[in-house]
Motif scaffolding. Structure first.
Motif, short mmCIF file in Angstrom:
data_model
loop_
_atom_site.label_atom_id
_atom_site.label_comp_id
_atom_site.label_asym_id
_atom_site.label_seq_id
_atom_site.Cartn_x
_atom_site.Cartn_y
_atom_site.Cartn_z
N GLY A 214 -16.94 -2.42 10.28
CA GLY A 214 -17.45 -1.80 9.05
C GLY A 214 -17.11 -0.32 8.98
O GLY A 214 -16.75 0.20 7.91
N LEU A 215 -17.21 0.36 10.12
CA LEU A 215 -16.86 1.79 10.17
C LEU A 215 -15.37 2.00 9.93
O LEU A 215 -14.97 3.00 9.32
CB LEU A 215 -17.27 2.38 11.52
N LEU A 216 -14.56 1.05 10.40
CA LEU A 216 -13.12 1.13 10.12
C LEU A 216 -12.86 1.06 8.62
O LEU A 216 -12.06 1.85 8.08
CB LEU A 216 -12.40 -0.02 10.83
N ALA A 217 -13.54 0.14 7.95
CA ALA A 217 -13.37 0.03 6.50
C ALA A 217 -13.83 1.31 5.80
O ALA A 217 -13.17 1.79 4.87
CB ALA A 217 -14.15 -1.18 5.98
N VAL A 218 -14.95 1.88 6.25
CA VAL A 218 -15.45 3.12 5.66
C VAL A 218 -14.48 4.27 5.90
O VAL A 218 -14.21 5.08 4.99
CB VAL A 218 -16.84 3.48 6.25
N SER A 219 -13.93 4.34 7.12
CA SER A 219 -13.01 5.44 7.44
C SER A 219 -11.74 5.37 6.60
O SER A 219 -11.22 6.41 6.18
CB SER A 219 -12.66 5.42 8.93
N THR A 220 -11.24 4.16 6.33
CA THR A 220 -10.05 4.05 5.49
C THR A 220 -10.38 4.40 4.04
O THR A 220 -9.51 4.90 3.31
CB THR A 220 -9.45 2.64 5.56
N LEU A 221 -11.63 4.16 3.62
CA LEU A 221 -12.04 4.58 2.28
C LEU A 221 -12.08 6.10 2.18
O LEU A 221 -11.56 6.68 1.22
CB LEU A 221 -13.42 3.99 1.95
N VAL A 222 -12.66 6.75 3.19
CA VAL A 222 -12.73 8.21 3.21
C VAL A 222 -11.32 8.79 3.25
O VAL A 222 -11.00 9.77 2.55
CB VAL A 222 -13.55 8.70 4.41
N GLN A 223 -10.47 8.20 4.06
CA GLN A 223 -9.09 8.66 4.16
C GLN A 223 -8.38 8.58 2.81
O GLN A 223 -7.68 9.51 2.40
CB GLN A 223 -8.35 7.81 5.19
N ALA A 224 -8.59 7.46 2.11
CA ALA A 224 -7.95 7.29 0.81
C ALA A 224 -8.49 8.29 -0.21
O ALA A 224 -7.73 8.88 -0.99
CB ALA A 224 -8.17 5.87 0.31
N LEU A 225 -9.81 8.50 -0.19
CA LEU A 225 -10.41 9.45 -1.14
C LEU A 225 -9.93 10.87 -0.89
O LEU A 225 -9.94 11.70 -1.81
CB LEU A 225 -11.94 9.39 -1.03
N ASN A 226 -9.48 11.14 0.33
CA ASN A 226 -8.91 12.45 0.64
C ASN A 226 -7.42 12.52 0.32
O ASN A 226 -6.75 13.51 0.64
CB ASN A 226 -9.13 12.78 2.12
N GLY A 227 -6.90 11.45 -0.30
CA GLY A 227 -5.51 11.45 -0.74
C GLY A 227 -4.50 11.19 0.35
O GLY A 227 -3.30 11.44 0.17
N LYS A 228 -4.95 10.63 1.49
CA LYS A 228 -4.03 10.40 2.61
C LYS A 228 -3.72 8.91 2.74
O LYS A 228 -4.62 8.07 2.71
CB LYS A 228 -4.66 10.90 3.91
N PRO A 229 -2.45 8.57 2.91
CA PRO A 229 -2.09 7.15 3.07
C PRO A 229 -2.50 6.63 4.44
O PRO A 229 -2.71 7.40 5.38
CB PRO A 229 -0.56 7.18 2.93
N LEU A 230 -2.64 5.32 4.55
CA LEU A 230 -2.97 4.72 5.83
C LEU A 230 -1.88 4.99 6.86
O LEU A 230 -2.15 5.35 8.01
CB LEU A 230 -3.15 3.20 5.68
N ILE A 231 -0.64 4.84 6.43
CA ILE A 231 0.50 5.08 7.30
C ILE A 231 1.64 5.63 6.45
O ILE A 231 1.89 5.15 5.35
CB ILE A 231 0.91 3.79 8.04
N TRP B 241 0.82 -1.20 0.00
CA TRP B 241 0.00 0.00 0.00
C TRP B 241 0.87 1.26 0.00
O TRP B 241 1.96 1.29 0.57
CB TRP B 241 -0.91 0.03 1.23
N SER B 242 0.35 2.28 -0.64
CA SER B 242 1.10 3.53 -0.77
C SER B 242 1.38 4.16 0.60
O SER B 242 0.51 4.15 1.48
CB SER B 242 0.33 4.52 -1.64
N LYS B 243 2.55 4.72 0.73
CA LYS B 243 2.92 5.45 1.94
C LYS B 243 2.95 6.96 1.70
O LYS B 243 3.34 7.71 2.59
CB LYS B 243 4.29 4.98 2.45
#
Length: 266
Positions: free
Chosen positions: A240-257, A197-199
């Motif tokens: 499920g909310l964790l999965a949604v939050s990581t989707l929102v984070q990605a759509l905002n252009g931010k890496p998980l870590i 995954w992208s950093k």
């Protein structure tokens, strides 16, 4: 004891659905070959070894096949044969195509460089949709049938695991429509363990991965740890909310870590 339990599980899985058992085993054996090839070949696609993609898909398809073989056994009046052949033929062809493209150092996904590749890429999307819809139908059966011999918390974990799986399986269509799994770059990857995954930018594969593996994780947690219906439902909602939050984070252009955080963890 753990080894005996694992051997017992394997034997039971084979009895429940030998077709999906052997297909799952075939996929997992292919994953071993692919991970060896990541260490013995230097061909790269988008900055990572070409064999990482077929490795990840082989593991994922192997786990899916074994998981559904286990769950479908609980359903009454469900004909497993059409489902088995749908999974084996469609996913088998998809995996072989991904492996073939990796052997040539070429993309399988997002590849529309020729009419043939464009057609094959579209067919992969169709394969994913068909199997996901079939899985959704199985999930509906779990919601409509009763299972008096199974613990309620276990049944609910399967129901919610399938539900989250279906939602985030279709989330893969978002990547397909964008022709890109990154937000803020073009198919950015990293050397983050095996997942890549992208950093540096948002990565839509994160939520896809988390959501789809609710299929295995939630029932395991419920059956072996929570053993409670309310706890299972609450944890499933949080998951499920964790999965949604990581989707929102990605759509905002931010890496998980980020690279910095990884260095700090070291």
């Amino acid at each position: 004891m753990m080894l005996e339990g694992f051997i017992g599980f394997i034997k039971e899985l084979k009895v429940r659905n030998d077709a999906l058992f052997y297909f799952g085993l075939f996929c997992l054996l292919l994953s071993v070959i692919c991970i060896v090839l990541t260490k013995t070949t230097a061909t790269q696609i988008h900055g990572v070894n070409a064999w990482f993609k077929p490795f990840k898909f082989a593991v994922s398809l192997g786990l899916y096949s074994c998981t559904m073989a286990w769950y479908c056994h609980y359903l009454s009046d469900f004909n497993t044969t059409p489902f088995n052949w749908t999974v084996i033929v469609l996913f088998g062809l998809e995996l072989l195509y991904i492996i073939f493209q990796a052997s040539k150092g070429q993309l399988s996904h997002y590849n529309i460089s020729t009419p043939t590749y464009s057609l094959l890429y579209s067919l992969m999307g169709l394969v994913a949709a068909v199997v996901t819809l079939y899985t959704a139908y199985i999930g509906l059966l779990f919601f409509t049938q009763s299972f008096p011999k199974l613990p309620s918390y276990y049944v609910w974990s399967i129901r919610l695991g399938i539900l989250i799986f279906v939602v985030f399986s279709f989330e893969g269509g978002l990547m397909g429509s964008r022709m890109n799994h990154s937000v803020g770059a073009i198919n950015d990857n990293s050397n983050m363990w095996l997942i890549g995954w992208s950093k540096t930018v948002g990565d839509l594969r994160v939520s896809h991965f988390i959501g789809m593996h609710a299929l295995q994780l939630l029932p395991l947690l419920s059956f072996y740890i929570f053993k409670n219906t309310k706890a299972t439902i609450v944890v499933s909602i949080i998951y499920g909310l964790l999965a949604v939050s990581t989707l929102v984070q990605a759509l905002n252009g931010k890496p998980l870590i980020t690279e910095k955080k990884i260095e700090e963890l070291k």
